[in-house]
Enzyme design. Structure first.
Site, mmCIF file in Angstrom:
data_model
loop_
_atom_site.group_PDB
_atom_site.id
_atom_site.type_symbol
_atom_site.label_atom_id
_atom_site.label_comp_id
_atom_site.label_asym_id
_atom_site.label_seq_id
_atom_site.Cartn_x
_atom_site.Cartn_y
_atom_site.Cartn_z
ATOM 1 N N VAL A 27 0.821 -1.215 0.000
ATOM 2 C CA VAL A 27 0.000 0.000 0.000
ATOM 3 C C VAL A 27 0.856 1.267 0.000
ATOM 4 O O VAL A 27 0.638 2.176 -0.803
ATOM 5 C CB VAL A 27 -0.966 -0.015 1.208
ATOM 6 C CG1 VAL A 27 -1.579 1.346 1.456
ATOM 7 C CG2 VAL A 27 -2.060 -1.042 0.956
ATOM 8 N N ASP A 46 10.745 3.463 5.251
ATOM 9 C CA ASP A 46 10.555 2.111 5.780
ATOM 10 C C ASP A 46 11.711 1.795 6.709
ATOM 11 O O ASP A 46 12.839 2.234 6.471
ATOM 12 C CB ASP A 46 10.485 1.081 4.638
ATOM 13 C CG ASP A 46 9.696 -0.152 5.043
ATOM 14 O OD1 ASP A 46 8.555 -0.308 4.588
ATOM 15 O OD2 ASP A 46 10.230 -0.959 5.843
ATOM 16 N N CYS A 284 -5.801 -9.137 3.530
ATOM 17 C CA CYS A 284 -6.833 -8.222 4.024
ATOM 18 C C CYS A 284 -8.099 -8.912 4.526
ATOM 19 O O CYS A 284 -8.435 -8.791 5.706
ATOM 20 C CB CYS A 284 -7.195 -7.210 2.938
ATOM 21 S SG CYS A 284 -5.837 -6.072 2.614
HETATM 22 P P1 NAD Z 1 3.159 -4.638 4.059
HETATM 23 O O1 NAD Z 1 3.477 -5.604 5.126
HETATM 24 O O2 NAD Z 1 3.370 -5.011 2.639
HETATM 25 O O3 NAD Z 1 3.972 -3.293 4.305
HETATM 26 C C1 NAD Z 1 4.137 -2.681 5.553
HETATM 27 C C2 NAD Z 1 5.512 -2.009 5.587
HETATM 28 O O4 NAD Z 1 5.609 -1.216 6.772
HETATM 29 C C3 NAD Z 1 6.679 -2.988 5.600
HETATM 30 O O5 NAD Z 1 7.551 -2.712 4.521
HETATM 31 C C4 NAD Z 1 7.365 -2.715 6.948
HETATM 32 O O6 NAD Z 1 8.763 -2.889 6.892
HETATM 33 C C5 NAD Z 1 6.972 -1.274 7.202
HETATM 34 N N1 NAD Z 1 7.064 -0.852 8.616
HETATM 35 C C6 NAD Z 1 6.617 -1.497 9.719
HETATM 36 N N2 NAD Z 1 6.921 -0.785 10.821
HETATM 37 C C7 NAD Z 1 7.545 0.343 10.404
HETATM 38 C C8 NAD Z 1 8.091 1.487 11.078
HETATM 39 N N3 NAD Z 1 8.068 1.597 12.393
HETATM 40 N N4 NAD Z 1 8.673 2.451 10.329
HETATM 41 C C9 NAD Z 1 8.716 2.349 8.991
HETATM 42 N N5 NAD Z 1 8.195 1.286 8.306
HETATM 43 C C10 NAD Z 1 7.621 0.303 9.006
HETATM 44 O O7 NAD Z 1 1.662 -4.219 4.313
HETATM 45 P P2 NAD Z 1 0.556 -3.752 3.217
HETATM 46 O O8 NAD Z 1 0.006 -4.918 2.525
HETATM 47 O O9 NAD Z 1 1.112 -2.620 2.443
HETATM 48 O O10 NAD Z 1 -0.590 -3.209 4.193
HETATM 49 C C11 NAD Z 1 -0.437 -2.009 4.922
HETATM 50 C C12 NAD Z 1 -1.783 -1.633 5.502
HETATM 51 O O11 NAD Z 1 -2.707 -1.345 4.428
HETATM 52 C C13 NAD Z 1 -2.451 -2.733 6.331
HETATM 53 O O12 NAD Z 1 -3.163 -2.142 7.384
HETATM 54 C C14 NAD Z 1 -3.418 -3.368 5.342
HETATM 55 O O13 NAD Z 1 -4.522 -3.967 5.983
HETATM 56 C C15 NAD Z 1 -3.868 -2.163 4.542
HETATM 57 N N6 NAD Z 1 -4.339 -2.485 3.199
HETATM 58 C C16 NAD Z 1 -3.667 -3.406 2.452
HETATM 59 C C17 NAD Z 1 -4.115 -3.679 1.148
HETATM 60 C C18 NAD Z 1 -3.404 -4.704 0.306
HETATM 61 O O14 NAD Z 1 -3.967 -5.104 -0.708
HETATM 62 N N7 NAD Z 1 -2.200 -5.139 0.671
HETATM 63 C C19 NAD Z 1 -5.218 -2.995 0.625
HETATM 64 C C20 NAD Z 1 -5.854 -2.041 1.411
HETATM 65 C C21 NAD Z 1 -5.409 -1.791 2.701
#
Ligand code: NAD
Length: 457
Positions: A27, A46, A284
């Protein structure tokens, strides 16, 4: 964005904004790249240093069609930067998106540890007004907790007693993109939901999204947060409804595809998300349904409907395994080829993929599993033991006693089934997505089993 396009944007009166995005996963990265594409100055942050290093070099660590080309373009013209430090990255930004993971705890609650960590770090690096925007999917009222965390952690030099000497807002802006078509979803959203507590926050968010010319839904933060959980849960309801229907179809000799078509023409119902299959997965739906059940419990409401949605989803995978076991008769030492591992096509994401439970259940019965997926193999290697990987569907079919279609990748739609059949030891196909429903595989000599086609006997 090229200089010409940039000039065109400016002519339209779009105010470029400095934006930081914390979390560069599916995202955060898509959000960063797309916001750069519509003219803003972006820093993606990140705390995974190896990820940041790859991104700085122009390499996308995930598979998302079109993302790497845009990333390279905006790194080159300096609209997109990367950092692993919230302090450095967020210093100049007016708006800071939080896009870190919110995985499930064992009890189903959303684990908001990463969100809290980020909120605290943002507070510590505040030097001016900031709009902090939740992009992560979070339970209702999380915005208030973020606000409190920031208040409690703002450096002393910006406090006089209980009074803050600098201003900030917290807003909710849930994301609805789908992996596999994330860029298009972001650029052409059905709606952009913003939950705000002040006119200033609303103005900034409207400005950020202005180039998309999207329908804006403006609410309070609690409602915006709830819109996301309610939307995903409602879609899960539709999927589980279709799956429950498929079980009945098999027993009464009806065809779930025809039933769904007949229902879907009713505009009040719609055809989308009525596809019977082996259940929803991904990062999700499973976690968001669980989190919504838990949120409801904490609010004093027992959301039985959603509990049943989750049960139907689990049963659907188990029913598929039972069907395979029944038709294979003896599973032990049978070679089963799995077409598709990722939770959906056009992604390498294996989080909660239905393939995991299905493969593990068959392995526990002694089956020998071969697998092929266009993008999901790398991520699946840490999940499975004893799976052998093939280089294409034809190599996969070699020596198999059965093939399972698990993920409906485009390339699986046009297989040469004569070639597949001659490679297999016995021609059984279990189609977990009803992908081959019109292909008359029986005519080619296959035993073919779909989901809810009324032909299980
Ligand atoms: P992801 O795990 O792919 O990415 C999360 C990132 O955050 C990772 O790269 C991690 O290293 C980083 N991170 C964690 N702690 C951190 C910190 N303290 N400082 C900096 N970076 C940090 O997750 P995602 O799939 O992108 O999902 C993120 C959010 O969006 C979730 O809440 C998810 O439910 C929501 N979401 C996801 C989707 C999807 O299709 N993947 C769609 C809509 C909403």
């Amino acid at each position: 964005m090229g200089l010409k396009e940039e000039a065109a944007h400016n002519r339209k009166g779009i105010e470029k904004m400095k934006i930081a995005i914390v979390g560069s996963g599916y995202v955060g990265l898509v959000t960063g790249v797309c916001l750069a594409h519509i003219g803003h100055d972006i820093v993606c942050i990140d705390n995974d240093r190896s990820k940041v290093k790859k991104l700085k070099e122009g390499h996308v660590p995930i598979y998302e069609p079109g993302l790497e080309a845009l990333l390279k373009k905006y790194i080159k013209n300096k609209k997109l930067k990367f950092s692993y430090s919230i302090k450095d990255g967020a210093k100049e930004a007016t708006a800071i998106f939080i896009a870190v993971g919110t995985p499930s705890k064992k009890n189903g609650d959303a684990d908001l540890t990463y969100v809290e960590n980020v909120a605290r770090e943002i507070a510590l690096s505040m030097n001016d007004y900031k709009l902090v925007i939740e992009k992560s999917t979070v339970p209702a009222a999380t915005g208030k907790r973020i606000e409190r965390t920031i208040r409690l952690n703002i450096p002393k030099k910006y406090k006089k007693g209980n009074k803050l000497l600098l201003d900030f807002d917290v807003a909710s802006n849930p994301e609805f993109l789908r992996e596999g078509c994330a860029i298009d979803d972001f650029m052409n959203p059905d709606r952009v939901v913003i939950g705000v507590q002040s006119k200033k926050a609303e103005k900034i968010l409207r400005e950020i999204y202005k180039p998309l010319k999207a329908k804006m839904i403006v609410t309070d933060t609690n409602s915006a947060e709830l819109i996301k959980h309610a939307s995903n849960s409602f879609l899960a309801v539709k999927i589980s409804f279709a799956n429950a229907l498929s079980q009945i179809c098999d027993h009464v000799g009806a065809d779930v595809l025809k039933v769904a078509e007949g229902m879907g023409f009713d505009k009040r119902i719609g055809r989308s998300f009525l596809n019977a299959g082996i259940g929803y997965g991904g990062s999700c739906f499973p976690k968001d349904v669980e989190a919504f059940i838990r949120l409801s419990e904490k609010s004093g409401y027992n959301f039985e409907l959603l509990k049943e949605v989750r049960n139907i989803n689990e049963d659907q995978k188990a029913a598929f395994v039972r069907l395979i076991e029944d038709k294979l008769w003896i599973v032990k030492n049978k070679v089963i080829g799995v077409l598709g591992l990722a939770f959906k096509p056009d992604t390498d994401d294996m989080r909660n993929a239905p393939s995991i439970d299905i493969i593990k259940a068959l392995q526990s019965e002694g089956a020998k599993i071969k697998a092929y997926d266009p993008q999901g193999v790398q991520n699946s290697k840490s999940i499975f033991k004893g799976v052998t990987y093939s280089k294409d569907p034809y190599a996969l079919a070699k020596g198999c006693d059965a093939l399972l279609l698990i993920t409906e990748w485009e390339e699986f739609k046009k297989l040469n089934f004569k070639k597949i059949k001659s490679a297999m030891r016995q021609p059984l196909i279990f189609d977990g997505r009803n992908l081959y429903h019109d292909d008359n595989l029986e005519k080619l000599g296959f035993e073919y089993y779909g989901i809810g086609r009324g032909d299980i006997s």
